[in-house]
Design a protein around this motif. Sequence first.
Motif, short mmCIF file in Angstrom:
data_model
loop_
_atom_site.label_atom_id
_atom_site.label_comp_id
_atom_site.label_asym_id
_atom_site.label_seq_id
_atom_site.Cartn_x
_atom_site.Cartn_y
_atom_site.Cartn_z
N ALA A 424 -10.03 9.84 -47.76
CA ALA A 424 -8.64 10.21 -47.71
C ALA A 424 -7.89 9.24 -46.79
CB ALA A 424 -8.55 11.69 -46.99
N ILE A 425 -6.72 8.85 -47.20
CA ILE A 425 -5.79 7.79 -46.46
C ILE A 425 -5.17 8.56 -45.26
CG2 ILE A 425 -4.22 5.90 -46.93
CD1 ILE A 425 -4.75 5.85 -49.44
N GLN A 426 -5.72 7.93 -44.05
CA GLN A 426 -5.00 8.87 -43.04
C GLN A 426 -3.91 7.81 -42.09
OE1 GLN A 426 -8.12 9.99 -40.60
NE2 GLN A 426 -8.94 11.32 -42.05
N SER A 427 -4.00 6.48 -42.52
CA SER A 427 -3.37 5.61 -41.93
C SER A 427 -3.45 4.07 -42.47
CB SER A 427 -3.65 5.10 -40.37
OG SER A 427 -4.92 4.78 -40.16
N GLN A 428 -2.39 3.28 -42.48
CA GLN A 428 -2.45 1.94 -43.11
C GLN A 428 -1.48 1.10 -42.32
OE1 GLN A 428 -0.51 2.64 -46.94
NE2 GLN A 428 1.62 1.99 -46.12
N THR A 429 -2.21 -0.19 -41.99
CA THR A 429 -1.64 -1.04 -41.02
C THR A 429 -1.48 -2.53 -41.73
OG1 THR A 429 -2.81 0.10 -39.26
CG2 THR A 429 -1.89 -2.12 -38.77
N ARG A 430 -0.44 -3.23 -41.31
CA ARG A 430 0.20 -4.57 -41.96
C ARG A 430 -0.64 -5.46 -41.31
NH1 ARG A 430 4.57 -6.60 -44.14
NH2 ARG A 430 3.37 -8.55 -43.99
N CYS A 431 -1.49 -6.46 -42.14
CA CYS A 431 -2.38 -7.40 -41.29
C CYS A 431 -1.65 -8.78 -41.69
CB CYS A 431 -3.72 -7.47 -42.24
SG CYS A 431 -4.84 -8.74 -41.30
N LEU A 432 -0.88 -9.46 -40.58
CA LEU A 432 -0.16 -10.60 -40.55
C LEU A 432 -1.05 -11.89 -40.62
CD1 LEU A 432 2.91 -9.73 -38.27
CD2 LEU A 432 2.92 -9.55 -40.69
N ALA A 433 -2.21 -11.77 -39.89
CA ALA A 433 -3.06 -12.86 -39.82
C ALA A 433 -3.63 -13.23 -41.06
CB ALA A 433 -4.10 -12.35 -38.95
N LEU A 434 -3.99 -12.02 -42.03
CA LEU A 434 -4.60 -12.46 -43.42
C LEU A 434 -3.42 -12.99 -44.50
CD1 LEU A 434 -7.02 -12.15 -44.71
CD2 LEU A 434 -6.43 -9.82 -45.54
N ASP A 435 -2.09 -12.49 -44.05
CA ASP A 435 -1.04 -13.09 -45.00
C ASP A 435 -0.65 -14.65 -44.56
OD1 ASP A 435 -0.61 -10.89 -46.21
OD2 ASP A 435 1.04 -10.02 -44.95
N ASN A 436 -0.90 -14.95 -43.37
CA ASN A 436 -0.64 -16.20 -43.02
C ASN A 436 -1.77 -17.20 -43.78
OD1 ASN A 436 1.90 -15.55 -41.72
ND2 ASN A 436 0.74 -15.33 -39.70
N CYS A 437 -3.05 -16.47 -43.49
CA CYS A 437 -4.15 -17.53 -43.87
C CYS A 437 -3.81 -17.77 -45.41
CB CYS A 437 -5.45 -16.61 -43.57
SG CYS A 437 -6.84 -17.58 -44.09
N ILE A 438 -3.63 -16.56 -46.20
CA ILE A 438 -3.43 -16.72 -47.62
C ILE A 438 -2.25 -17.67 -47.96
CG2 ILE A 438 -2.55 -15.49 -49.70
CD1 ILE A 438 -4.05 -13.02 -48.61
N ASP A 439 -1.14 -17.64 -46.95
CA ASP A 439 -0.16 -18.65 -47.43
C ASP A 439 -0.51 -20.24 -47.16
OD1 ASP A 439 1.58 -16.60 -48.25
OD2 ASP A 439 2.40 -16.41 -46.34
N ARG A 440 -1.43 -20.46 -45.99
CA ARG A 440 -1.77 -21.61 -46.02
C ARG A 440 -2.67 -22.14 -47.20
NH1 ARG A 440 -1.34 -23.21 -40.52
NH2 ARG A 440 0.58 -22.79 -39.62
N MET A 441 -3.40 -21.35 -47.63
CA MET A 441 -4.46 -21.73 -48.63
C MET A 441 -3.87 -21.90 -49.91
SD MET A 441 -7.64 -19.06 -47.53
CE MET A 441 -8.87 -20.21 -48.53
N VAL A 442 -2.87 -21.07 -50.10
CA VAL A 442 -2.04 -21.20 -51.40
C VAL A 442 -1.27 -22.75 -51.50
CG1 VAL A 442 -0.15 -20.33 -52.51
CG2 VAL A 442 -1.66 -18.75 -51.87
#
Length: 468
Positions: A424-442
């Motif tokens: 069951a989904i009780q909470s969800q959190t944004r992960c900016l570090a992972l977004d930045n890493c993906i943008d750099r690799m793209v």
Amino acid sequence: MDSVTTDCCAAEEDDCPDAEVPCLMRVGKNSGWLRLFEDAEITVGRGVEVTHQLLSSTCPLMISRLHCSFRQREDGQWTVIDKKSLNGVWVNGERIPAEKPHLLRLGDSIQLGVPLLGTKVEFDYVLIRRPLKDITPYVVRGHREDPRAAHTPAHKNFKRKLGVEEVEPSTSKPKLYRCSSGDMSFAKPCPLSPPKPKQRLSHTQPEGTASSGQVHEGEQPSDGSGSAWDLDNLQMYSQNILLLREQVNDTQRQVESLGGEPQQADPLRGEQVRELQGQLQALRAKMHRMETLERSFSETKKQLEQEQKTQQQEELMKKQLEEALHEQKKVIDELALSRKRFEEIISAKNKELEVTKEEKEKARAQKEEVVTQVTEVLENELQCIICSELFIETVILNCAHSFCCYCIKQWRNKKDECPICRQAIQSQTRCLALDNCIDRMVENLSLDMKARRQTLITERKGESGRQR
């Protein structure tokens, strides 16, 4: 010939004026119509042995000697046959095949030849059927009007046969006039033999002009003596014209003297006067043709002089061209030496470029390897399991699994549990570090992948804004 003409006229008079006869009406003209005689083959061409002779005023060779023929079938229908003509026979705008009968109907358009540039077809006809009295003023006359009269025996000529010394001068046209009635300046008329005077009564008759029709164009020399041959013929024509003028004057005086004398009991006097008048007309017609030929030869002479000038100019231009080619050869030799030097320099530069190229290929291979590894990592570890794309606005659930913010939101509208572990989904959190890493690799990926990711981000933002 007089007997044939008489019989032709009699054949026309036998036809009923009110009877309808087939005819080729010439488009746009009230003359030159061609009558189609029944129970006979009607031949058309520019030759002399045809039913209707057509001479083009603009293009002498537009109509062939035997261009086509018309024949009536047993059922009364008319057919036309193309006799392998150069410019063809066109029925209703389409050219018919040669040597094959083509059925005609009333109102069909028949065109002989092709139109010249900027003009219409000269011989354009329409097949009609009208009363004889209506078409008689427009029908062509003067040639072989009725082919049915061609079989009339020649012995029905009632003219008195002349003796050897009384033969009338030949009025046959030279070969130039049999070919065309249009522009004759470019034709090669038949040369005349030197005239030989012959006594008859008290005037002379040119035998040389009568024998001119026996000389063929093939006798003209094909080498460089053709110009001299034309000039000799020009002088010969001039002499013949002078002789013909003298003969015309002599004949004219004889006609006047015989006409002015009082009538006597001699029954041959009137016949002699008529005979001299006929010879006078023939001599005048022949002199007119000779003058026309003289003008034609004068134009030919001018053309020959122009050709000589042109030949001299060509020789001068040829010498200048040879000198220019010699200078060009020198320049080409110098350019060959320069080319050899440049080739040596280029060869040395190519060797340097090959070394640099090898180094660049090695660097490119290393870069491609790094990009391949990054792509594998992105595809294996940083892809959303719902949309199979790289994470966009990454969200981490309470069960530690990551998804796109847009994808998990759409998923939770259906089920409120993790798509992977089913917790069951009780909470969800944004992960900016992972977004930045993906943008750099793209940034190191191909342009296609960058464009596709940017398009996907824009679409999702638009859909999110509409849902709000």
